[in-house]
Design a protein around this motif. Structure first.
Motif, PDB file in Angstrom:
ATOM      1  N   PRO A   1       9.999  -1.071   0.952  1.00 43.62           N
ATOM      2  CA  PRO A   1      10.419  -0.179  -0.350  1.00 43.62           C
ATOM      3  C   PRO A   1      10.024  -1.038  -1.682  1.00 43.62           C
ATOM      4  O   PRO A   1       9.910  -0.048  -2.443  1.00 43.62           O
ATOM      5  CB  PRO A   1      12.104  -0.479  -0.249  1.00 43.62           C
ATOM      6  CG  PRO A   1      12.282  -0.677   1.193  1.00 43.62           C
ATOM      7  CD  PRO A   1      11.135  -1.543   1.710  1.00 43.62           C
ATOM      8  N   GLY A   2       9.716  -2.163  -1.741  1.00 51.55           N
ATOM      9  CA  GLY A   2       9.149  -2.850  -2.718  1.00 51.55           C
ATOM     10  C   GLY A   2       7.652  -2.340  -3.081  1.00 51.55           C
ATOM     11  O   GLY A   2       7.635  -2.179  -4.231  1.00 51.55           O
ATOM     12  N   VAL A   3       6.875  -2.108  -1.986  1.00 51.79           N
ATOM     13  CA  VAL A   3       5.805  -1.606  -2.107  1.00 51.79           C
ATOM     14  C   VAL A   3       5.563  -0.241  -2.867  1.00 51.79           C
ATOM     15  O   VAL A   3       4.866   0.361  -3.653  1.00 51.79           O
ATOM     16  CB  VAL A   3       4.952  -1.733  -1.146  1.00 51.79           C
ATOM     17  CG1 VAL A   3       3.482  -0.921  -1.113  1.00 51.79           C
ATOM     18  CG2 VAL A   3       4.409  -3.256  -0.597  1.00 51.79           C
ATOM     19  N   GLN A   4       6.635   0.723  -2.125  1.00 49.38           N
ATOM     20  CA  GLN A   4       6.775   2.021  -2.270  1.00 49.38           C
ATOM     21  C   GLN A   4       7.057   2.059  -3.958  1.00 49.38           C
ATOM     22  O   GLN A   4       6.648   3.156  -4.715  1.00 49.38           O
ATOM     23  CB  GLN A   4       7.806   2.639  -1.674  1.00 49.38           C
ATOM     24  CG  GLN A   4       7.402   3.028  -0.093  1.00 49.38           C
ATOM     25  CD  GLN A   4       8.609   3.603   0.547  1.00 49.38           C
ATOM     26  OE1 GLN A   4       9.782   3.575   0.166  1.00 49.38           O
ATOM     27  NE2 GLN A   4       8.167   4.238   1.732  1.00 49.38           N
ATOM     28  N   LYS A   5       8.136   1.391  -4.340  1.00 54.01           N
ATOM     29  CA  LYS A   5       8.603   1.269  -5.934  1.00 54.01           C
ATOM     30  C   LYS A   5       7.590   0.878  -6.682  1.00 54.01           C
ATOM     31  O   LYS A   5       7.609   1.729  -7.862  1.00 54.01           O
ATOM     32  CB  LYS A   5       9.763   0.436  -6.053  1.00 54.01           C
ATOM     33  CG  LYS A   5      10.198   0.537  -7.438  1.00 54.01           C
ATOM     34  CD  LYS A   5      11.559  -0.253  -7.464  1.00 54.01           C
ATOM     35  CE  LYS A   5      12.135  -0.092  -8.859  1.00 54.01           C
ATOM     36  NZ  LYS A   5      13.474  -0.833  -9.001  1.00 54.01           N
ATOM     37  N   LEU A   6       6.692   0.130  -6.515  1.00 52.11           N
ATOM     38  CA  LEU A   6       5.513  -0.423  -7.205  1.00 52.11           C
ATOM     39  C   LEU A   6       4.525   0.667  -7.417  1.00 52.11           C
ATOM     40  O   LEU A   6       4.094   1.066  -8.657  1.00 52.11           O
ATOM     41  CB  LEU A   6       5.174  -1.810  -7.069  1.00 52.11           C
ATOM     42  CG  LEU A   6       4.064  -2.128  -7.739  1.00 52.11           C
ATOM     43  CD1 LEU A   6       4.447  -2.511  -8.984  1.00 52.11           C
ATOM     44  CD2 LEU A   6       3.467  -3.548  -7.198  1.00 52.11           C
ATOM     45  N   ALA A   7       4.346   1.193  -6.482  1.00 54.36           N
ATOM     46  CA  ALA A   7       3.221   2.515  -6.344  1.00 54.36           C
ATOM     47  C   ALA A   7       3.711   3.631  -7.136  1.00 54.36           C
ATOM     48  O   ALA A   7       2.997   4.257  -7.800  1.00 54.36           O
ATOM     49  CB  ALA A   7       2.849   2.874  -4.909  1.00 54.36           C
ATOM     50  N   LEU A   8       4.965   3.841  -6.886  1.00 46.94           N
ATOM     51  CA  LEU A   8       5.636   5.026  -7.822  1.00 46.94           C
ATOM     52  C   LEU A   8       5.649   4.931  -9.046  1.00 46.94           C
ATOM     53  O   LEU A   8       5.385   5.652  -9.831  1.00 46.94           O
ATOM     54  CB  LEU A   8       7.065   5.512  -7.207  1.00 46.94           C
ATOM     55  CG  LEU A   8       7.120   6.031  -5.569  1.00 46.94           C
ATOM     56  CD1 LEU A   8       8.416   5.994  -5.303  1.00 46.94           C
ATOM     57  CD2 LEU A   8       6.579   7.433  -5.553  1.00 46.94           C
ATOM     58  N   GLU A   9       6.130   3.644  -9.424  1.00 46.66           N
ATOM     59  CA  GLU A   9       6.165   2.977 -11.186  1.00 46.66           C
ATOM     60  C   GLU A   9       4.672   3.246 -11.559  1.00 46.66           C
ATOM     61  O   GLU A   9       4.627   3.772 -12.961  1.00 46.66           O
ATOM     62  CB  GLU A   9       6.939   1.655 -11.077  1.00 46.66           C
ATOM     63  CG  GLU A   9       8.447   1.753 -10.990  1.00 46.66           C
ATOM     64  CD  GLU A   9       8.848   0.322 -10.942  1.00 46.66           C
ATOM     65  OE1 GLU A   9       8.059  -0.560 -11.005  1.00 46.66           O
ATOM     66  OE2 GLU A   9      10.192   0.284 -11.002  1.00 46.66           O
ATOM     67  N   SER A  10       3.859   2.809 -10.918  1.00 51.39           N
ATOM     68  CA  SER A  10       2.394   2.648 -11.423  1.00 51.39           C
ATOM     69  C   SER A  10       1.879   4.129 -11.541  1.00 51.39           C
ATOM     70  O   SER A  10       1.224   4.602 -12.650  1.00 51.39           O
ATOM     71  CB  SER A  10       1.629   1.840 -10.583  1.00 51.39           C
ATOM     72  OG  SER A  10       1.880   0.508 -10.351  1.00 51.39           O
ATOM     73  N   MET A  11       2.091   5.104 -10.561  1.00 53.66           N
ATOM     74  CA  MET A  11       1.698   6.373 -10.726  1.00 53.66           C
ATOM     75  C   MET A  11       2.371   7.138 -11.877  1.00 53.66           C
ATOM     76  O   MET A  11       1.779   7.674 -12.646  1.00 53.66           O
ATOM     77  CB  MET A  11       2.147   6.928  -9.354  1.00 53.66           C
ATOM     78  CG  MET A  11       1.346   8.278  -9.040  1.00 53.66           C
ATOM     79  SD  MET A  11       1.860   8.995  -7.535  1.00 53.66           S
ATOM     80  CE  MET A  11       1.512   7.858  -6.181  1.00 53.66           C
ATOM     81  N   ARG A  12       3.766   6.887 -11.933  1.00 54.48           N
ATOM     82  CA  ARG A  12       4.537   7.247 -13.277  1.00 54.48           C
ATOM     83  C   ARG A  12       3.760   7.051 -14.581  1.00 54.48           C
ATOM     84  O   ARG A  12       3.545   7.745 -15.519  1.00 54.48           O
ATOM     85  CB  ARG A  12       6.096   7.012 -12.784  1.00 54.48           C
ATOM     86  CG  ARG A  12       6.858   7.549 -14.242  1.00 54.48           C
ATOM     87  CD  ARG A  12       8.474   7.182 -13.928  1.00 54.48           C
ATOM     88  NE  ARG A  12       9.205   7.673 -15.180  1.00 54.48           N
ATOM     89  CZ  ARG A  12       9.636   7.120 -16.002  1.00 54.48           C
ATOM     90  NH1 ARG A  12       9.367   5.691 -16.074  1.00 54.48           N
ATOM     91  NH2 ARG A  12      10.287   7.558 -16.687  1.00 54.48           N
ATOM     92  N   GLN A  13       3.470   5.713 -14.579  1.00 53.61           N
ATOM     93  CA  GLN A  13       2.788   5.204 -15.783  1.00 53.61           C
ATOM     94  C   GLN A  13       1.634   5.717 -16.045  1.00 53.61           C
ATOM     95  O   GLN A  13       1.176   6.169 -17.295  1.00 53.61           O
ATOM     96  CB  GLN A  13       2.872   3.737 -15.586  1.00 53.61           C
ATOM     97  CG  GLN A  13       2.445   2.875 -16.974  1.00 53.61           C
ATOM     98  CD  GLN A  13       3.719   3.241 -18.122  1.00 53.61           C
ATOM     99  OE1 GLN A  13       4.554   3.401 -17.937  1.00 53.61           O
ATOM    100  NE2 GLN A  13       2.973   3.260 -19.579  1.00 53.61           N
ATOM    101  N   GLU A  14       0.808   6.010 -15.104  1.00 52.86           N
ATOM    102  CA  GLU A  14      -0.453   6.675 -15.324  1.00 52.86           C
ATOM    103  C   GLU A  14      -0.393   7.950 -15.926  1.00 52.86           C
ATOM    104  O   GLU A  14      -1.226   8.572 -16.789  1.00 52.86           O
ATOM    105  CB  GLU A  14      -1.265   6.601 -14.047  1.00 52.86           C
ATOM    106  CG  GLU A  14      -1.789   5.223 -13.592  1.00 52.86           C
ATOM    107  CD  GLU A  14      -2.819   4.804 -14.364  1.00 52.86           C
ATOM    108  OE1 GLU A  14      -3.564   5.638 -15.293  1.00 52.86           O
ATOM    109  OE2 GLU A  14      -3.097   3.500 -14.443  1.00 52.86           O
ATOM    110  N   ILE A  15       0.872   8.629 -15.206  1.00 56.34           N
ATOM    111  CA  ILE A  15       0.959  10.006 -15.694  1.00 56.34           C
ATOM    112  C   ILE A  15       1.291  10.019 -17.064  1.00 56.34           C
ATOM    113  O   ILE A  15       1.113  10.777 -17.982  1.00 56.34           O
ATOM    114  CB  ILE A  15       1.838  10.629 -14.865  1.00 56.34           C
ATOM    115  CG1 ILE A  15       1.279  10.886 -13.480  1.00 56.34           C
ATOM    116  CG2 ILE A  15       2.363  12.259 -15.369  1.00 56.34           C
ATOM    117  CD1 ILE A  15       2.098  11.378 -12.385  1.00 56.34           C
TER     118      ILE A  15
END
Length: 139
Positions: A58-72
């Motif tokens: 879940p930590g990896v998932q959260k980081l990936a989702l936050e990074s994706m959100r930031q890029e958008i």
């Protein structure tokens, strides 16, 4: 008697045809060649995020989702066209949606739902115009 070279050979004639190439695959390769180094790096980074969203940690998932959100969020300053992160994530919409459906209810699932909803706004039938979504992007 020798076979008539002008007759329709049925299966023989079909076997002589060259195998057709997948035009979509060739088109995708050409698109990658047309990208600048910066765009190509962004595309590869987003593809990595898509993979990491599906990680069991879940930590990896959260980081990936936050990074994706930031890029958008950082790419939506100009609304003259679809932002590059959304454009590069379009091919992964089905993958992300399918993974979303397998997730247990959690904050991460809601986070992915937000990203999918913004991405869904860019999905349309080819040739149609994309509707404005400037005020909806990840507020």
């Amino acid at each position: 008697m020798a076979p008539d070279p002008n007759s329709s050979g049925g299966l023989e004639q079909a076997s002589l045809k060259a195998p057709s190439k997948d035009p979509k695959k060739k088109k995708d390769e050409k698109k990658d060649e047309d990208l600048s180094d910066e765009d190509l790096a962004l595309k590869q980074q987003l593809e990595l995020y898509v993979e990491r969203v599906q990680d069991s940690d879940p930590g990896v998932q959260k980081l990936a989702l936050e990074s994706m959100r930031q890029e958008i969020r950082t790419s939506t300053s100009s609304m003259t066209s679809v932002p590059k992160p959304l454009k590069f994530l379009r091919p992964h919409y089905g993958t992300l949606k399918a993974y979303y459906e397998t997730m247990a209810d959690s904050d991460l699932k809601k986070y992915l739902a937000d990203i999918l909803s913004v991405l869904a706004l860019t999905m349309c039938v080819e040739g149609e115009r994309v509707h404005a979504y400037a005020n909806l992007v990840m507020e």
